[in-house]
Design a protein around this motif. Structure first.
Motif, short mmCIF file in Angstrom:
data_model
loop_
_atom_site.label_atom_id
_atom_site.label_comp_id
_atom_site.label_asym_id
_atom_site.label_seq_id
_atom_site.Cartn_x
_atom_site.Cartn_y
_atom_site.Cartn_z
N GLU A 170 -5.77 1.06 1.95
CA GLU A 170 -5.44 1.11 3.38
C GLU A 170 -4.54 -0.03 3.84
O GLU A 170 -3.92 0.08 4.90
N ARG A 171 -4.46 -1.08 3.06
CA ARG A 171 -3.62 -2.22 3.46
C ARG A 171 -2.42 -2.40 2.54
O ARG A 171 -1.31 -2.59 3.00
N LEU A 172 -2.65 -2.37 1.25
CA LEU A 172 -1.56 -2.69 0.31
C LEU A 172 -0.73 -1.47 -0.06
O LEU A 172 0.45 -1.60 -0.34
N VAL A 173 -1.34 -0.30 -0.08
CA VAL A 173 -0.61 0.91 -0.45
C VAL A 173 -0.09 1.64 0.79
O VAL A 173 0.76 2.52 0.69
N ALA A 174 -0.52 1.25 1.95
CA ALA A 174 -0.02 1.83 3.20
C ALA A 174 1.30 1.12 3.54
O ALA A 174 1.31 -0.08 3.82
N PHE A 175 2.39 1.85 3.51
CA PHE A 175 3.74 1.29 3.64
C PHE A 175 3.87 0.35 4.83
O PHE A 175 4.25 -0.82 4.68
N ASP A 176 3.56 0.82 6.03
CA ASP A 176 3.74 0.00 7.23
C ASP A 176 2.77 -1.18 7.28
O ASP A 176 3.13 -2.25 7.74
N GLU A 177 1.55 -0.98 6.80
CA GLU A 177 0.57 -2.07 6.82
C GLU A 177 0.98 -3.17 5.83
O GLU A 177 0.91 -4.35 6.14
N TYR A 178 1.42 -2.77 4.63
CA TYR A 178 1.90 -3.77 3.68
C TYR A 178 3.10 -4.51 4.26
O TYR A 178 3.19 -5.73 4.18
N LYS A 179 4.02 -3.77 4.84
CA LYS A 179 5.23 -4.37 5.42
C LYS A 179 4.84 -5.43 6.46
O LYS A 179 5.43 -6.51 6.50
N ARG A 180 3.83 -5.15 7.27
CA ARG A 180 3.35 -6.10 8.27
C ARG A 180 2.69 -7.31 7.61
O ARG A 180 2.99 -8.45 7.95
N LEU A 181 1.82 -7.08 6.64
CA LEU A 181 1.14 -8.19 5.96
C LEU A 181 2.12 -9.09 5.22
O LEU A 181 1.97 -10.31 5.21
N ALA A 182 3.10 -8.49 4.58
CA ALA A 182 4.07 -9.24 3.77
C ALA A 182 5.20 -9.83 4.61
O ALA A 182 6.05 -10.54 4.08
N ALA B 151 -2.96 -16.83 9.78
CA ALA B 151 -2.94 -18.30 9.75
C ALA B 151 -2.03 -18.84 8.65
O ALA B 151 -1.60 -19.99 8.71
N GLY B 152 -1.75 -18.03 7.63
CA GLY B 152 -0.89 -18.48 6.53
C GLY B 152 -1.43 -19.73 5.86
O GLY B 152 -2.62 -19.84 5.58
N ALA B 153 -0.54 -20.70 5.63
CA ALA B 153 -0.90 -21.92 4.93
C ALA B 153 -1.91 -22.76 5.71
O ALA B 153 -2.59 -23.61 5.13
N GLU C 267 -10.37 -20.13 13.09
CA GLU C 267 -11.70 -20.17 13.72
C GLU C 267 -12.70 -19.25 13.02
O GLU C 267 -13.89 -19.51 13.04
N ARG C 268 -12.19 -18.16 12.44
CA ARG C 268 -13.08 -17.18 11.82
C ARG C 268 -12.28 -16.32 10.84
O ARG C 268 -11.07 -16.31 10.86
N PHE C 269 -13.02 -15.60 10.03
CA PHE C 269 -12.41 -14.61 9.15
C PHE C 269 -12.23 -13.31 9.91
O PHE C 269 -13.03 -12.96 10.77
N ASP C 270 -11.17 -12.59 9.57
CA ASP C 270 -10.98 -11.23 10.05
C ASP C 270 -11.43 -10.29 8.94
O ASP C 270 -11.19 -10.57 7.75
N GLN C 271 -12.08 -9.19 9.29
CA GLN C 271 -12.40 -8.18 8.28
C GLN C 271 -11.14 -7.38 8.04
O GLN C 271 -10.61 -6.75 8.94
N LEU C 272 -10.65 -7.42 6.81
CA LEU C 272 -9.42 -6.71 6.45
C LEU C 272 -9.70 -5.29 5.98
O LEU C 272 -8.83 -4.42 6.09
N ALA C 273 -10.89 -5.07 5.43
CA ALA C 273 -11.27 -3.74 4.95
C ALA C 273 -12.76 -3.77 4.59
O ALA C 273 -13.31 -4.84 4.32
N PRO C 274 -13.40 -2.61 4.54
CA PRO C 274 -14.82 -2.57 4.19
C PRO C 274 -15.12 -2.75 2.70
O PRO C 274 -16.26 -2.97 2.31
N SER C 275 -14.08 -2.67 1.85
CA SER C 275 -14.27 -2.82 0.40
C SER C 275 -12.93 -3.19 -0.25
O SER C 275 -11.88 -3.08 0.37
N VAL C 276 -13.00 -3.61 -1.51
CA VAL C 276 -11.76 -3.93 -2.24
C VAL C 276 -10.91 -2.67 -2.39
O VAL C 276 -9.69 -2.71 -2.21
N GLU C 277 -11.54 -1.56 -2.70
CA GLU C 277 -10.80 -0.31 -2.84
C GLU C 277 -10.10 0.05 -1.54
O GLU C 277 -8.92 0.39 -1.52
#
Length: 184
Positions: free
Chosen positions: A149-161, A126-128, A134-144
């Motif tokens: 799994e999202r920020l240190v995973a090359f392809d996943e970070y590339k997609r998020l960013a 949704a960005g800005a 409509e709802r939140f998406d679960q991005l991960a089960p914990s901060v760790e």
């Protein structure tokens, strides 16, 4: 997380690899990785209502600025962003400071720690316009897990960013992941 330590050995090893790569990378901004918080700071923050799981993470890594569009806040910055937890008129999202703790941003949309379940929630697509989601998406089960799994995973970070293939070589976080041996 293990019983012996609130942080997994994988998290510690990953952060160590990133810090080593950052120390050797004069072309990457030094504020990319935060430091750590001490026990006294953690105890005071917990007494003020900061979730323990987030504090456990900050004991290993007190925030990461992955790029202009993806941040995992350090404790001080997180405390300044808790206004994102307040209810917004006409927003369908269940915003509540009692239920959520803002821990970062993706594409101008806040990222939350669910105080009850420990999961990381957000509306990155949704960005800005995140308040209209409509709802939140679960991005991960914990901060760790979010970090690993999202920020240190090359392809996943590339997609998020939203880093397209032509800009991969210019993204500092992706450079750091490669230099730390964390990218394919």
């Amino acid at each position: 997380m293990t019983n012996a330590s609130p942080a997994s050995s994988r998290l510690i090893a990953t952060v160590d690899a990133l810090r080593t790569a950052l120390a050797e990378s004069t072309d990457v901004l030094s504020f990319t990785l935060g430091g750590t918080i001490d026990e006294e700071t953690a105890a005071a923050a917990e007494a003020d209502g900061v979730p323990r799981e987030y504090l456990d993470f900050c004991r290993v890594l007190d925030g990461a600025s992955c790029g202009p569009s993806v941040q995992l806040f350090g404790l001080e910055e997180a405390e300044e962003h808790q206004f994102f937890c307040e209810p917004v008129v006409d927003s369908p999202l269940p915003l509540s400071p009692e239920k959520l703790y803002c821990v970062g941003m993706i594409q101008e949309a806040p990222v939350y720690l669910d105080r009850a379940g420990g999961g990381v929630l957000g509306t990155p697509e949704a960005g800005a316009d995140w308040v209209d989601a409509e709802r939140f998406d679960q991005l991960a089960p914990s901060v760790e897990a979010y970090f690993l799994e999202r920020l240190v995973a090359f392809d996943e970070y590339k997609r998020l960013a939203l880093v397209d293939d032509e800009l991969v070589e210019y993204d500092d976080w992706l450079k750091l992941l490669r230099r730390a041996g964390l990218a394919d």
